[in-house]
Write an enzyme that holds these catalytic residues in place. Sequence first.
Site, PDB file in Angstrom:
ATOM      1  N   ARG A 232     -42.169  54.388  17.242  1.00  0.00           N
ATOM      2  CA  ARG A 232     -41.518  55.087  16.519  1.00  0.00           C
ATOM      3  C   ARG A 232     -42.357  56.114  16.212  1.00  0.00           C
ATOM      4  NH1 ARG A 232     -39.089  54.229  12.037  1.00  0.00           N
ATOM      5  NH2 ARG A 232     -39.200  51.813  11.883  1.00  0.00           N
TER       6      ARG A 232
ATOM      7  N   GLN B  73     -29.768  47.715  13.879  1.00  0.00           N
ATOM      8  CA  GLN B  73     -29.923  49.220  13.390  1.00  0.00           C
ATOM      9  C   GLN B  73     -29.592  49.994  14.347  1.00  0.00           C
ATOM     10  OE1 GLN B  73     -30.485  50.614   9.740  1.00  0.00           O
ATOM     11  NE2 GLN B  73     -32.840  51.694  10.241  1.00  0.00           N
TER      12      GLN B  73
ATOM     13  N   ARG C 286     -32.221  52.982  21.837  1.00  0.00           N
ATOM     14  CA  ARG C 286     -33.367  52.908  21.705  1.00  0.00           C
ATOM     15  C   ARG C 286     -34.693  51.516  22.246  1.00  0.00           C
ATOM     16  NH1 ARG C 286     -35.022  53.019  15.340  1.00  0.00           N
ATOM     17  NH2 ARG C 286     -34.097  51.141  14.534  1.00  0.00           N
TER      18      ARG C 286
ATOM     19  N   HIS D 180     -32.758  61.181  17.157  1.00  0.00           N
ATOM     20  CA  HIS D 180     -33.768  60.834  16.165  1.00  0.00           C
ATOM     21  C   HIS D 180     -35.216  61.567  16.232  1.00  0.00           C
ATOM     22  CE1 HIS D 180     -35.741  58.513  12.899  1.00  0.00           C
ATOM     23  NE2 HIS D 180     -34.464  57.900  12.312  1.00  0.00           N
TER      24      HIS D 180
ATOM     25  N   GLU E 197     -32.974  65.477  12.814  1.00  0.00           N
ATOM     26  CA  GLU E 197     -31.582  64.273  13.901  1.00  0.00           C
ATOM     27  C   GLU E 197     -30.965  65.045  13.839  1.00  0.00           C
ATOM     28  OE1 GLU E 197     -32.585  60.947  12.049  1.00  0.00           O
ATOM     29  OE2 GLU E 197     -34.613  60.819  10.615  1.00  0.00           O
TER      30      GLU E 197
HETATM   31  C1  BG6 Z   1     -33.193  57.302   9.924  1.00  0.00           C
HETATM   32  C2  BG6 Z   1     -31.989  56.799   8.610  1.00  0.00           C
HETATM   33  O1  BG6 Z   1     -31.890  58.356  10.324  1.00  0.00           O
HETATM   34  O2  BG6 Z   1     -34.194  56.288  10.331  1.00  0.00           O
HETATM   35  C3  BG6 Z   1     -33.076  55.843   7.572  1.00  0.00           C
HETATM   36  O3  BG6 Z   1     -31.654  57.870   7.878  1.00  0.00           O
HETATM   37  C4  BG6 Z   1     -33.840  55.228   8.627  1.00  0.00           C
HETATM   38  O4  BG6 Z   1     -32.106  54.866   6.658  1.00  0.00           O
HETATM   39  C5  BG6 Z   1     -34.828  55.701   9.488  1.00  0.00           C
HETATM   40  O5  BG6 Z   1     -35.507  54.354   7.480  1.00  0.00           O
HETATM   41  C6  BG6 Z   1     -35.625  55.113  10.105  1.00  0.00           C
HETATM   42  O6  BG6 Z   1     -34.841  53.764  10.707  1.00  0.00           O
HETATM   43  P1  BG6 Z   1     -35.764  52.675  11.665  1.00  0.00           P
HETATM   44  O7  BG6 Z   1     -35.315  52.041  11.952  1.00  0.00           O
HETATM   45  O8  BG6 Z   1     -36.144  53.475  12.889  1.00  0.00           O
HETATM   46  O9  BG6 Z   1     -36.632  52.453  10.673  1.00  0.00           O
END
Ligand code: BG6
Length: 287
Positions: free
Chosen positions: A54, A77, A82, A158, A261
């Site tokens: 994070r 997701q 990553r 990201h 991003e």
């Molecule tokens: C962003 C997305 O790139 O990443 C968001 O547009 C998402 O929708 C965010 O909440 C964080 O994603 P994650 O999977 O790291 O919690």
Amino acid sequence: MSVSQTDSTVTVSIGSSEVKILRYGATVLSWTIDGKEQLWLSESAKLDGTKAVRGGIPLVFPVFGKATEGPTAALPQHGFARTSTWEYLGQTSEKPVAAIQFGLGPENLSEEAKKQWDYNFTLIYTVTIDDTNKTLETRMSVENAEQSKDFDFNILFHTYLRVPEIANVEVTGLQAVPVHDKVTVSKYVEQAAKVTVSGEVDRVYENVPGTVSIDVDNKPYLSVTRDNVNDVVVWNPWTEKAEGLADFTPKQGFHHMICIEAGDVSKWQKLAAGAKWEGGQTIKAHL
Ligand code: BG6
């Protein structure tokens, strides 16, 4: 240029610039200039390989978000880049810039990820710091190593940028750009010459023409230029979303970050068998 390694990280420095990368996810954890941190990293980010980091610069590949259909639908997701451990390939250039590379292929994936996306591929990730120009470049090459199967992919750097206070941030370079707004679930064209953040923001700006810049207190602070990647996602979780993310701390940390991003996420990049794609971003700190 100096490079130091631990079992889990590689740190490279040149002049007053330094970048630290976690082998897990090839995630850039820190980029400092004269000791000043340019990226935001959650205090409770997992750095032990149990969860995507994070903060810093997690890599999104081969899918952005969660696909409900098609060849990436089985993937979690933001895909597997990553959450896989990359191979450190070494340094690729000397003064005046410092560059190091990481690689990822099916041989580095978990059995589960291999089943979820059954293609032969090579990713080469190059991270470069330039101490003269005060820039960090992240660049990916994607090779389709299949004999005859094409594949589609999304890619995204990201990046969690650190800012002094989100209330004083203005983002420029997005006016007149089509947006897919994931918070309001709508599509529109950005009207604002200066985009500000005062609540949850989760927007995909599609086909952004030039540099996206962050001004703080009306002065240039950081800017992001892209090479061969078309879209820019702007994300700030704000109060409620941050509360819901166990690894987002401090909970008020959203005041000090904004994700800008760079990537290709609004449509698939198509890669024929044997073909190669390359693209990247350069972040400049205006000190
Ligand atoms: C962003 C997305 O790139 O990443 C968001 O547009 C998402 O929708 C965010 O909440 C964080 O994603 P994650 O999977 O790291 O919690």
